[in-house]
Design a protein around this motif. Structure first.
Motif, PDB file in Angstrom:
ATOM      1  N   ARG A  75      23.287  -8.907 -10.823  1.00 44.59           N
ATOM      2  CA  ARG A  75      22.238  -9.066  -9.822  1.00 44.59           C
ATOM      3  C   ARG A  75      21.320  -7.849  -9.701  1.00 44.59           C
ATOM      4  N   TYR A  76      21.789  -6.679 -10.081  1.00 40.02           N
ATOM      5  CA  TYR A  76      20.923  -5.493  -9.986  1.00 40.02           C
ATOM      6  C   TYR A  76      19.811  -5.573 -11.036  1.00 40.02           C
ATOM      7  N   TYR A  77      18.575  -5.320 -10.599  1.00 40.86           N
ATOM      8  CA  TYR A  77      17.455  -5.300 -11.548  1.00 40.86           C
ATOM      9  C   TYR A  77      17.522  -4.061 -12.434  1.00 40.86           C
ATOM     10  N   ILE A  78      17.871  -2.929 -11.840  1.00 39.95           N
ATOM     11  CA  ILE A  78      18.080  -1.686 -12.573  1.00 39.95           C
ATOM     12  C   ILE A  78      19.556  -1.314 -12.436  1.00 39.95           C
ATOM     13  N   GLN A  79      20.200  -1.071 -13.557  1.00 36.16           N
ATOM     14  CA  GLN A  79      21.636  -0.784 -13.530  1.00 36.16           C
ATOM     15  C   GLN A  79      21.917   0.503 -12.758  1.00 36.16           C
ATOM     16  N   ASP A  80      23.008   0.406 -11.945  1.00 36.46           N
ATOM     17  CA  ASP A  80      23.380   1.572 -11.149  1.00 36.46           C
ATOM     18  C   ASP A  80      24.913   1.645 -11.071  1.00 36.46           C
ATOM     19  N   ILE A  81      25.435   2.061  -9.974  1.00 38.04           N
ATOM     20  CA  ILE A  81      26.872   2.315  -9.831  1.00 38.04           C
ATOM     21  C   ILE A  81      27.756   1.092 -10.077  1.00 38.04           C
ATOM     22  N   PRO A  82      27.348  -0.171  -9.869  1.00 46.43           N
ATOM     23  CA  PRO A  82      28.266  -1.303 -10.104  1.00 46.43           C
ATOM     24  C   PRO A  82      28.818  -1.366 -11.516  1.00 46.43           C
ATOM     25  N   ILE A  83      28.039  -1.055 -12.536  1.00 49.24           N
ATOM     26  CA  ILE A  83      28.555  -1.106 -13.903  1.00 49.24           C
ATOM     27  C   ILE A  83      29.625  -0.048 -14.115  1.00 49.24           C
ATOM     28  N   VAL A  84      29.476   1.097 -13.452  1.00 50.68           N
ATOM     29  CA  VAL A  84      30.480   2.157 -13.572  1.00 50.68           C
ATOM     30  C   VAL A  84      31.790   1.726 -12.908  1.00 50.68           C
ATOM     31  N   ILE A  85      31.703   1.163 -11.712  1.00 56.90           N
ATOM     32  CA  ILE A  85      32.916   0.712 -11.021  1.00 56.90           C
ATOM     33  C   ILE A  85      33.590  -0.415 -11.793  1.00 56.90           C
TER      34      ILE A  85
ATOM     35  N   SER B 187       0.866  -1.193   0.000  1.00 59.50           N
ATOM     36  CA  SER B 187       0.000   0.000   0.000  1.00 59.50           C
ATOM     37  C   SER B 187       0.891   1.228   0.000  1.00 59.50           C
ATOM     38  N   VAL B 188       0.240   2.395  -0.164  1.00 61.20           N
ATOM     39  CA  VAL B 188       0.953   3.661  -0.152  1.00 61.20           C
ATOM     40  C   VAL B 188       0.199   4.625   0.750  1.00 61.20           C
ATOM     41  N   LEU B 189       0.885   5.358   1.599  1.00 61.90           N
ATOM     42  CA  LEU B 189       0.287   6.315   2.505  1.00 61.90           C
ATOM     43  C   LEU B 189       0.147   7.663   1.812  1.00 61.90           C
ATOM     44  N   GLU B 190      -0.591   8.567   2.462  1.00 61.09           N
ATOM     45  CA  GLU B 190      -0.844   9.877   1.867  1.00 61.09           C
ATOM     46  C   GLU B 190       0.432  10.707   1.748  1.00 61.09           C
ATOM     47  N   ASN B 191       1.436  10.448   2.596  1.00 63.34           N
ATOM     48  CA  ASN B 191       2.704  11.198   2.510  1.00 63.34           C
ATOM     49  C   ASN B 191       3.674  10.603   1.494  1.00 63.34           C
ATOM     50  N   GLY B 192       3.216   9.602   0.705  1.00 57.22           N
ATOM     51  CA  GLY B 192       4.052   9.012  -0.332  1.00 57.22           C
ATOM     52  C   GLY B 192       4.908   7.855   0.119  1.00 57.22           C
ATOM     53  N   THR B 193       4.692   7.378   1.315  1.00 49.68           N
ATOM     54  CA  THR B 193       5.469   6.256   1.846  1.00 49.68           C
ATOM     55  C   THR B 193       4.826   4.945   1.439  1.00 49.68           C
ATOM     56  N   PHE B 194       5.660   4.012   0.888  1.00 51.24           N
ATOM     57  CA  PHE B 194       5.169   2.711   0.462  1.00 51.24           C
ATOM     58  C   PHE B 194       5.375   1.699   1.576  1.00 51.24           C
ATOM     59  N   ILE B 195       4.422   0.803   1.709  1.00 43.26           N
ATOM     60  CA  ILE B 195       4.482  -0.257   2.702  1.00 43.26           C
ATOM     61  C   ILE B 195       4.866  -1.561   2.000  1.00 43.26           C
ATOM     62  N   ASN B 196       5.868  -2.269   2.574  1.00 41.49           N
ATOM     63  CA  ASN B 196       6.349  -3.543   2.024  1.00 41.49           C
ATOM     64  C   ASN B 196       6.793  -3.403   0.566  1.00 41.49           C
ATOM     65  N   ALA B 197       7.522  -2.314   0.274  1.00 44.62           N
ATOM     66  CA  ALA B 197       8.022  -2.066  -1.082  1.00 44.62           C
ATOM     67  C   ALA B 197       9.496  -2.454  -1.177  1.00 44.62           C
ATOM     68  N   THR B 198       9.955  -2.768  -2.381  1.00 44.99           N
ATOM     69  CA  THR B 198      11.341  -3.150  -2.649  1.00 44.99           C
ATOM     70  C   THR B 198      11.951  -2.169  -3.642  1.00 44.99           C
ATOM     71  N   SER B 199      13.106  -1.629  -3.296  1.00 44.59           N
ATOM     72  CA  SER B 199      13.765  -0.664  -4.165  1.00 44.59           C
ATOM     73  C   SER B 199      14.249  -1.347  -5.450  1.00 44.59           C
ATOM     74  N   CYS B 200      14.272  -0.565  -6.522  1.00 43.79           N
ATOM     75  CA  CYS B 200      14.749  -1.091  -7.808  1.00 43.79           C
ATOM     76  C   CYS B 200      16.239  -1.391  -7.788  1.00 43.79           C
ATOM     77  N   TYR B 201      16.991  -0.680  -6.891  1.00 41.53           N
ATOM     78  CA  TYR B 201      18.447  -0.818  -6.865  1.00 41.53           C
ATOM     79  C   TYR B 201      18.875  -1.811  -5.793  1.00 41.53           C
ATOM     80  N   THR B 202      18.249  -2.957  -5.826  1.00 41.67           N
ATOM     81  CA  THR B 202      18.561  -4.035  -4.890  1.00 41.67           C
ATOM     82  C   THR B 202      19.056  -5.241  -5.681  1.00 41.67           C
ATOM     83  N   PRO B 203      20.169  -5.858  -5.281  1.00 39.44           N
ATOM     84  CA  PRO B 203      20.640  -7.064  -5.987  1.00 39.44           C
ATOM     85  C   PRO B 203      19.731  -8.262  -5.699  1.00 39.44           C
TER      86      PRO B 203
END
Length: 561
Positions: free
Chosen positions: A153-163, A63-79
């Motif tokens: 392992r990253y679902y969305i490419q981030d800093i690991p490809i740069v390093i 779910s999502v709260l009125e202040n924009g906070t997601f409940i039980n959400a997973t970030s895209c930048y997680t391996p």
């Protein structure tokens, strides 16, 4: 942050009412999503350019709260993905580079140790630089390859490809510098062997020396130009590989721009510099051949085997970097759809093989100081052979009684045993004193005999009248100064000056015009001393008569004794 093309944007699916969104069975408030500017993308992410969350199962937010906070959400930048082909091969290469790092450190300790004094012309760090660069290559390869795991392992490419690609470029630079330092030091080693028999055979200001001074600066100038072309830049477009469309529009143009192309061709300049350095060393420190064909054969024949293998491998590495600057499909900068065979075969295998060749050669070659000592010994044996000098074996001295010198403690102990020491020495001194006392009682002592008291003889000339009187047993006459100006007077002045320094408290005759005007009191005192000395000699006394009429002599240093 997930920034995609508008064609990748999807509309929110309908829910229970107009303000409800149904995502994989979870209801979210559409009004809140629109208020916080969240957008649904075709790659299964929900993002507002600041936060990105997964929408695919089982990572769909609860779910999502009125202040924009997601409940039980997973970030895209997680391996969250499993290890792929890129990571599996990379781990194997990382282990190989780790083993090479240990062996490089062993060779660094082996060849960096000194057995000869340091020469100003050949510093110890010169032979160690190739091993320092070997450690650098291993470290950069290990770091980059282990970060390559997160690229898969990253679902969305981030800093690991740069390093990953950042340290890959550094590894390319380090490998080039490694081969250069190996070639440069080989030339320095050839020069050291060339001038060791005769240090003056080569000058330090000729064209050869000037070339060897400027060519390292030329090489490192272009190597640092490669660094500045690749490293200090905006790496954000390389990360934009979150969809095929975004990769084509942003990542690929950046990975094949002019700066990457220029950096690759700069490495080619460094490779040609290495070839010129080898040619220079062979030309000056190896026998020369006539004719272009013979010179070419000699160039290949005099070149060490390791360079014959490393230089083509380095050329393959440079060629692959040039190819990557034109073909993004073969580049390690491509995170999703690169050719792994080309990536590891052209990007990492040359560096690994160059390290292995260096390590094997390091274990085969001896330490340079030890090799130089061996060459000097061989030259000495050759000179002895030409002169007809035969070196005796080690047992020759033992058979002929010429034992090798002992250590200092044994030498001191042997000397003490010869002259005596401790209580035996005291017994010898007592025996000598008793012998002299017996001789005195028997009347065997006298001037010039062994039992006489040891006194400092008077300073005199060997050809004077006083010496003849002393030979007859008579006391010396009183001193009569000479007032003339001749060589004899000059000798007397020298003797008087020496006597004044040796016996500062003794009576000296007056100098200058008063030299011939001695008072009657001084004459009487001198005569009294002579009489006392004569009495001591006639009675056999061991005490000097001068000590009763004059103050005791003060010994200030060993020069007074």
């Amino acid at each position: 942050m997930s920034v995609l093309n508008l064609r990748d944007v999807l509309p929110f699916p309908g829910g229970a009412n107009s303000s409800d969104v149904l995502l994989n069975g979870q209801h979210l408030n559409l009004t809140t999503l629109e208020y916080w500017n969240y957008t649904l993308f075709s790659n299964g992410t929900l993002s507002n350019n600041s936060w990105c969350f997964m929408t695919e199962l089982p990572f769909t937010p609860g779910s999502v709260l009125e202040n924009g906070t997601f409940i039980n959400a997973t970030s895209c930048y997680t391996p969250m993905k499993a290890i792929g082909t890129r990571s599996a091969i990379g781990v194997g290469y990382a282990v190989a580079f780790g083993i090479c790092l240990v062996l490089v450190l062993i060779n660094l300790a082996r060849h960096g140790k000194l057995y000869l004094p340091v020469e100003k012309r050949f510093y110890p760090i010169g032979r160690r630089w190739q091993w320092y660069w070997g450690c650098f290559v291993c470290a950069t390869a290990i770091i980059g390859l282990f970060f390559g795991i997160d690229v898969d392992r990253y679902y969305i490419q981030d800093i690991p490809i740069v390093i990953n690609v950042f340290f890959w470029f550094l590894m390319q630079m380090g490998t080039t510098a490694l081969v250069w330092e190996a070639v440069r030091h080989w030339g320095s080693w050839m020069e050291r062997q060339f001038i060791d028999p005769n240090p003056f055979v080569l000058h330090d200001t000729d064209r050869r020396w000037m070339f060897e001074f400027w060519v390292p600066l030329f090489f490192y100038f272009w190597l640092w130009m490669n660094f500045f072309m690749v490293i200090p830049r905006n790496w954000e477009p390389i990360i934009r590989q979150r969809s095929p469309q975004q990769t084509i529009e942003q990542a690929e143009p950046t990975a094949t721009d002019g700066r990457f192309k220029a950096a690759a061709f700069i490495l080619l300049i460094c490779w040609f510099t290495i070839i010129v350095s080898i040619w220079h060393s062979i030309r000056h420190y190896e026998p020369r051949n006539r004719g272009w064909f013979n010179r070419t054969i000699g160039f290949l024949g005099y070149m060490p085997v390791r360079f014959a293998l490393e230089i083509p491998l380095l050329l393959a590495l440079v060629a692959y970097q040039i190819l990557c600057s034109f073909r993004f499909r073969l580049s390690p900068l491509n995170a999703e759809d690169t050719n792994y065979v080309a990536m590891y075969l052209g990007g990492y295998t040359p560096s690994l093989l160059i390290l292995i060749i260096q390590i094997i050669d390091g274990f085969v070659r001896p330490n340079e100081d030890r090799e130089l000592i061996h060459q000097r010994r061989m030259r000495g044996e050759e000179i002895n052979r030409q002169l007809g000098i035969a070196k005796k074996p080690a047992w020759w001295r033992r058979v002929n009684g010429q034992l090798p010198p002992d250590n200092m403690a044994d030498q001191v102990l042997r000397n003490v045993r010869e002259v005596g020491g401790g209580r035996p020495t005291a017994r010898q001194v007592e025996a000598l004193a008793e012998q002299r006392a017996a001789q005195v009682q028997e009347g065997q002592t006298g001037p010039g005999r062994s039992g006489a008291t040891i006194e400092m003889n008077e300073l005199r000339r060997a050809n004077s009248a006083a010496s003849s009187m002393r030979a007859r047993g008579a006391p010396p006459p009183p001193y009569t100064p000479y007032t003339g100006k001749s060589a004899q007077r000059k000798e007397e002045r020298i003797v008087q000056a020496a006597a004044g320094m040796l016996f500062p408290n003794s009576a000296t005759p007056p100098a200058g015009e008063d030299r011939g005007r001695s008072s009657e009191g001084e004459t009487a005192e001198t005569q009294q001393r002579l009489d006392a000395s004569e009495r001591s000699r006639s009675t056999g006394s061991t005490v000097s008569g001068l000590s009763t009429t004059s103050p005791p002599q003060q010994v200030r240093s060993m020069l007074d004794i």
